[in-house]
Design a protein around this motif. Structure first.
Motif, PDB file in Angstrom:
ATOM      1  N   PRO A 248     -19.570  30.053 -11.674  1.00 39.25           N
ATOM      2  CA  PRO A 248     -20.455  30.020 -12.840  1.00 39.25           C
ATOM      3  C   PRO A 248     -21.926  29.836 -12.513  1.00 39.25           C
ATOM      4  O   PRO A 248     -22.754  29.903 -13.405  1.00 39.25           O
TER       5      PRO A 248
ATOM      6  N   VAL B 192     -17.315  35.165  -9.857  1.00 39.84           N
ATOM      7  CA  VAL B 192     -16.297  34.131  -9.665  1.00 39.84           C
ATOM      8  C   VAL B 192     -16.829  32.720  -9.901  1.00 39.84           C
ATOM      9  O   VAL B 192     -16.126  31.836 -10.349  1.00 39.84           O
TER      10      VAL B 192
ATOM     11  N   HIS C 132      -8.413  30.848  -9.874  1.00 43.37           N
ATOM     12  CA  HIS C 132      -8.152  30.332 -11.236  1.00 43.37           C
ATOM     13  C   HIS C 132      -6.709  30.589 -11.684  1.00 43.37           C
ATOM     14  O   HIS C 132      -6.461  31.054 -12.797  1.00 43.37           O
TER      15      HIS C 132
ATOM     16  N   ALA D 299     -13.014  33.552 -14.787  1.00 48.83           N
ATOM     17  CA  ALA D 299     -11.889  32.613 -14.718  1.00 48.83           C
ATOM     18  C   ALA D 299     -10.636  33.142 -15.402  1.00 48.83           C
ATOM     19  O   ALA D 299      -9.586  32.535 -15.305  1.00 48.83           O
TER      20      ALA D 299
ATOM     21  N   HIS E   6     -17.776  33.487 -16.888  1.00 47.46           N
ATOM     22  CA  HIS E   6     -17.487  33.729 -15.466  1.00 47.46           C
ATOM     23  C   HIS E   6     -16.024  34.132 -15.289  1.00 47.46           C
ATOM     24  O   HIS E   6     -15.221  34.007 -16.196  1.00 47.46           O
TER      25      HIS E   6
ATOM     26  N   HIS F 265     -16.249  24.640  -8.262  1.00 42.23           N
ATOM     27  CA  HIS F 265     -16.659  25.607  -7.228  1.00 42.23           C
ATOM     28  C   HIS F 265     -17.733  25.025  -6.310  1.00 42.23           C
ATOM     29  O   HIS F 265     -17.792  25.369  -5.137  1.00 42.23           O
TER      30      HIS F 265
ATOM     31  N   ASP G 110     -12.927  26.078 -16.263  1.00 41.11           N
ATOM     32  CA  ASP G 110     -12.826  25.216 -15.080  1.00 41.11           C
ATOM     33  C   ASP G 110     -12.769  23.734 -15.435  1.00 41.11           C
ATOM     34  O   ASP G 110     -12.613  22.885 -14.561  1.00 41.11           O
TER      35      ASP G 110
HETATM   36 ZN   LIG Z   1     -14.280  29.055 -12.035  1.00 40.94          ZN
END
Ligand SMILES: [Zn+2]
Length: 326
Positions: free
Chosen positions: A236, A234, A138, A206, A204, A73, A295
């Motif tokens: 982290p 959205v 995601h 995801a 978060h 991100h 992620d």
């Molecule tokens: Zn993420």
């Protein structure tokens, strides 16, 4: 004669000059070298890279830009990244604004990267979930949705290397079969958890797609929101406030949640704060014994990563006999 007295330092100067030469044996140096036999592909995330490796087989040499535990991100270009973009024969990204660090986003657009999520979205926007005035990026958390990337990868490789089109098509077909099986296995495993226990709280946001695909029964719109909650939003790097904590506690109490899931590349501070706040109000809550991969991939392939996540979620929410697991 005047110069001869300095001759003794010549070997040291030679050795020093050797040390300052770039190491040509690192994996990155090997990827950067000219190579007429393989397509050199730069991919932003490990999840996308895993699919590209499966489709490309030994015809491709893949480099992942945002590797290990780095946050896609917020990733910004670092020294040496521009050279990787110049070397790449093809650039592939997750898209849907996942890679939203300004410098990276600009270069991806300038180099006409293949944004997998955006390609799928342009044809089937209804399959995607909204998030923070945009689209939730995601989408790899729903195997059936992420697998729609495969034809775009096949097409891109065929365009760059038409002589081996058939090979890419065959491997793409095989990968689709594997992903279809994986999707089915996760659905079966999650169905073993009673619906009233299928509640996921992670660091978060995801796992929205995971919740929609695998945690709700009829997949009715919005249902999955009941089954999934994340305090950090959205991205982290989001901060957690007192209101967020109260919201999570209400969710925990209402749905009798007993475990919150940590993510491998995110600090556990927020989750620990929530656990402490719950305890102070007499509500028992604990951290999952194993982390989820959100992620960052953690495992050697996308398939193994999703199997890991499904196994951890199932064993924490509703332990069954290991033989029934996969
Ligand atoms: Zn993420």
């Amino acid at each position: 004669m005047r110069y001869l007295k300095f001759l003794w330092i010549a070997p040291f100067i030679f050795l020093l000059s050797l040390r300052s030469l770039p190491d040509r044996n690192t994996p990155l140096q090997k990827w950067m070298e000219p190579d007429s036999k393989k397509l050199h592909i730069l991919v932003t995330t490990r999840m996308c890279a895993s699919l590209v490796e499966e489709v490309g087989g030994d015809r491709v040499h893949v480099w992942t830009l945002i590797d290990e535990d780095l946050d896609p991100h917020s990733y910004q270009l670092v020294k040496g990244d521009a050279e990787k973009f110049r070397r790449a024969d093809l650039i592939i990204a997750n898209g849907l604004h996942l890679e939203h660090g300004r410098s990276l986003q600009n270069l991806l657009k300038e180099k006409e990267a293949l944004f997998l999520g955006d390609k799928i979205f342009s044809l089937s926007p209804d399959l995607f979930l909204p998030m923070d005035n945009g689209i939730d990026p995601h989408f790899w958390m729903d195997v059936s949705l992420f697998s729609r990337s495969v034809p775009y990868i096949v097409e891109a490789l065929q365009k760059k290397d038409p002589a081996h089109s058939q090979e890419y098509a065959v491997r793409g077909g095989q990968l689709l079969l594997q992903l279809d099986l994986l999707d089915h296995k996760i659905r079966v495993l999650m169905s073993k958890i009673p619906l009233e226990k299928r509640y996921l709280v992670t660091s978060h946001d995801a796992f929205q797609y995971f919740a929609r695909r695998y945690l709700v029964k009829n997949g009715a719109e919005g249902d999955h929101l009941e089954h999934f909650l994340a305090p950090e939003g959205v991205s982290p790097d989001g901060q957690i406030g007192a209101l967020d904590i109260q919201k999570i506690i209400r969710h925990v109490v209402k749905n009798r949640v007993s475990v919150v899931f940590a993510e491998s590349n995110i600090s556990k501070d927020s989750l620990n704060k929530i656990i402490e706040a719950c305890r102070s109000q007499g509500v028992e809550l604990r951290l999952s014994r194993a982390d989820l991969y959100a992620d960052s991939m953690g495992e050697e392939s996308y398939i193994k990563m999703m199997e890991h996540n499904a196994r951890v979620i199932q064993s924490e929410l509703y332990p069954i006999h290991p033989d029934e697991n996969f």
